[in-house]
Design an enzyme around this catalytic site. Sequence first.
Site, PDB file in Angstrom:
ATOM      1  CB  SER A   1      -0.786  -0.101   1.283  1.00  0.00           C
ATOM      2  OG  SER A   1      -1.294   1.195   1.391  1.00  0.00           O
TER       3      SER A   1
ATOM      4  CE1 TYR B   1      -4.074  -2.513   5.226  1.00  0.00           C
ATOM      5  CE2 TYR B   1      -3.218  -0.281   5.079  1.00  0.00           C
ATOM      6  CZ  TYR B   1      -3.650  -1.333   4.427  1.00  0.00           C
ATOM      7  OH  TYR B   1      -3.608  -1.600   3.309  1.00  0.00           O
TER       8      TYR B   1
ATOM      9  CE  LYS C   1      -1.587  -4.603   3.434  1.00  0.00           C
ATOM     10  NZ  LYS C   1      -1.595  -6.053   2.556  1.00  0.00           N
TER      11      LYS C   1
ATOM     12  CG  ASN D   1     -11.887   3.145   1.936  1.00  0.00           C
ATOM     13  OD1 ASN D   1     -12.034   1.952   2.104  1.00  0.00           O
ATOM     14  ND2 ASN D   1     -10.771   3.850   2.580  1.00  0.00           N
TER      15      ASN D   1
HETATM   16  N1  UFG Z   1     -12.594  11.250   3.190  1.00  0.00           N
HETATM   17  C1  UFG Z   1     -13.506  12.150   3.391  1.00  0.00           C
HETATM   18  N2  UFG Z   1     -14.903  11.893   3.653  1.00  0.00           N
HETATM   19  C2  UFG Z   1     -15.043  10.595   3.923  1.00  0.00           C
HETATM   20  C3  UFG Z   1     -14.065   9.411   3.843  1.00  0.00           C
HETATM   21  C4  UFG Z   1     -12.798   9.795   3.163  1.00  0.00           C
HETATM   22  O1  UFG Z   1     -13.375  13.439   3.174  1.00  0.00           O
HETATM   23  O2  UFG Z   1     -16.150   9.916   4.381  1.00  0.00           O
HETATM   24  C5  UFG Z   1     -11.371  11.669   2.486  1.00  0.00           C
HETATM   25  C6  UFG Z   1     -10.166  11.346   3.301  1.00  0.00           C
HETATM   26  O3  UFG Z   1     -10.037  12.426   4.294  1.00  0.00           O
HETATM   27  C7  UFG Z   1      -9.046  11.228   2.436  1.00  0.00           C
HETATM   28  C8  UFG Z   1      -9.594  10.698   1.227  1.00  0.00           C
HETATM   29  O4  UFG Z   1     -10.921  11.036   1.330  1.00  0.00           O
HETATM   30  O5  UFG Z   1      -8.535  12.619   2.216  1.00  0.00           O
HETATM   31  C9  UFG Z   1      -9.517   9.473   0.886  1.00  0.00           C
HETATM   32  O6  UFG Z   1      -9.800   8.809   2.040  1.00  0.00           O
HETATM   33  P1  UFG Z   1     -10.136   7.053   1.833  1.00  0.00           P
HETATM   34  O7  UFG Z   1     -10.358   6.714   3.413  1.00  0.00           O
HETATM   35  O8  UFG Z   1     -11.042   6.632   0.848  1.00  0.00           O
HETATM   36  O9  UFG Z   1      -8.734   6.568   1.535  1.00  0.00           O
HETATM   37  P2  UFG Z   1      -7.225   6.694   2.244  1.00  0.00           P
HETATM   38  O10 UFG Z   1      -6.596   7.471   1.384  1.00  0.00           O
HETATM   39  O11 UFG Z   1      -7.246   7.272   3.595  1.00  0.00           O
HETATM   40  O12 UFG Z   1      -6.976   5.358   2.413  1.00  0.00           O
HETATM   41  C10 UFG Z   1      -6.010   4.648   1.717  1.00  0.00           C
HETATM   42  C11 UFG Z   1      -6.349   3.147   1.505  1.00  0.00           C
HETATM   43  C12 UFG Z   1      -6.036   2.478   2.759  1.00  0.00           C
HETATM   44  C13 UFG Z   1      -4.727   2.620   3.098  1.00  0.00           C
HETATM   45  C14 UFG Z   1      -4.647   4.140   3.461  1.00  0.00           C
HETATM   46  C15 UFG Z   1      -3.359   4.523   4.110  1.00  0.00           C
HETATM   47  O13 UFG Z   1      -7.735   3.025   1.100  1.00  0.00           O
HETATM   48  O14 UFG Z   1      -6.418   0.967   2.443  1.00  0.00           O
HETATM   49  O15 UFG Z   1      -4.666   4.860   2.490  1.00  0.00           O
HETATM   50  O16 UFG Z   1      -3.386   6.017   4.094  1.00  0.00           O
HETATM   51  F1  UFG Z   1      -4.594   2.132   4.340  1.00  0.00           F
END
Ligand code: UFG
Length: 353
Positions: free
Chosen positions: A128, A153, A157, A199
Site C-alpha cells: 500500500s 495496518y 504492510k 473510504n
Molecule cells: N474522506 C472524506 N470523507 C469520507 C471518507 C474519506 O473526506 O467520508 C477523505 C479522506 O479524508 C481522504 C480521502 O477522502 O482525504 C481518501 O480517503 P479514503 O478513506 O478513501 O482513503 P485513504 O487514502 O485514507 O486510504 C487509503 C487506502 C487504505 C490505506 C490508507 C493508508 O484506501 O487502504 O490509504 O493511508 F490504508
Amino acid sequence: MDEKRKILVTGGLGFIGSHTVVCLQEAGFEPVIVDSLHNSRIEVLDALTDLIGYKPVFICGDVNDKILMQGVFAQQKPVAVIHFAAHKAVGESVDQPLLYYQNNVAGLLNLLEVMKAESCHQLVFSSSCTVYGEAQEVPVKESTPILPAASPYGATKQMGETILRDLNWCRVQCLRYFNPVGAHPSSRIGELPLGIPNNLIPYLTQTVSGIRSLLTVHGGDYITQDGTCIRDYIHVMDLAEAHVAAINRLISGIGFDTNSNEVGDPSTQQFEVFNVGTGIGYSVLEIITAFEDATGEKVIYKIGPRRAGDIVSIWADTHKANAILGWNAKRNLDEMMADAWNWQRHCDKASLG
Ligand code: UFG
C-alpha cells in the site's frame, strides 16, 4: 487445464481480488480462490461464475490455517500466488492491533512456510502507498524513503515487505496500491463494504443513493489548492490488470535469475516493488465534482474536521511500473466515478451492501 497456469488468489472474493480473478481468467490463467469470507460475501462467487463462464475453484478458509493451506497447495499445485487476504481498515487496526499482526503478518508467514514446503516460489504481494507515510516529496517513487508507520495496518504492510525482501527462495512482486475505486463495467462485482464505509467513494455513493444523509469532507484547511486532501485514485480494473502484468513477469522469469531459486544470491534480484497508481492526484472536492459531472447526480456534503491520521497529499510516480511491468492505468476519473455509481445502483437493486 495445464496446472502450470494455476494462480492461487487468497482473498479472491474481496474487492481487488475478485476483479483480478476476472482479469487472470481473461489472460489465460486458471484462478484458484481461497477466501475466509471474513470481509467478503459468497454472492461474489456467483457473479464471478457468470463473468468468467465457469465456477472457479473456491476453498473457504483462512491463510492462517496451515493444514488447510497445505491441502490446497498439494491438490491445486499453483505456479504462483497473489496474496490479497488481509485486514485493511486503518482505524480498526488501531483498536485491534493483534488482530492485524496475526492476520496480516502471521498469515503471510504461514502462507510462505507452506509455499516453501510445496515448492511454490512466486508471489505477488498487496502492499500500500501507506508505507510512504507523509512523504517529503510527491509524487512518491519506489525509492522514496519509507517513514515510520502511522497505524498497525501500515506497520503490517511494511513488515510484509521486509519479510519478503529477505527471502532467498521466492521471487516477489510487491505492488504498492494507491486508492482503488470503481467497479467492473458489468456492475456484477465491486466494493462491498460491510457496515458504515470508511473510504471516500463508497461513502459518497451511499450518500447519493440515500443510505447516508450527507458526506463529511474530512478537513478543508489543508495546504492544498482547495484545502482538501489529495490522493491518487485508480480504477480497480487497472489495478487488477497490474496483477496480471506482475504474474506474467514472474512466470517469464524476466528480471530474475531463475537458476538461483533455492540458494540466496545477493546479486540476483528476487524482490521487485512497484507503485500502482495513475500518477495524478485529485483533491476530495475535485472527486465530488468529477462524480457529479460523470453521473449527473448531486452530492450533499459538508466540510467537517480533519480525520486523525490522514496524509495530506500523495500520488504515485508510476514510471517504474510503466517501463518494467509494461503496464499503464488506462481508465480516467470519469469512468471510475460512473462505474462506482453503477455498482452502487446494482447493490441497491440487489439489496447488497
Ligand atoms: N474522506 C472524506 N470523507 C469520507 C471518507 C474519506 O473526506 O467520508 C477523505 C479522506 O479524508 C481522504 C480521502 O477522502 O482525504 C481518501 O480517503 P479514503 O478513506 O478513501 O482513503 P485513504 O487514502 O485514507 O486510504 C487509503 C487506502 C487504505 C490505506 C490508507 C493508508 O484506501 O487502504 O490509504 O493511508 F490504508
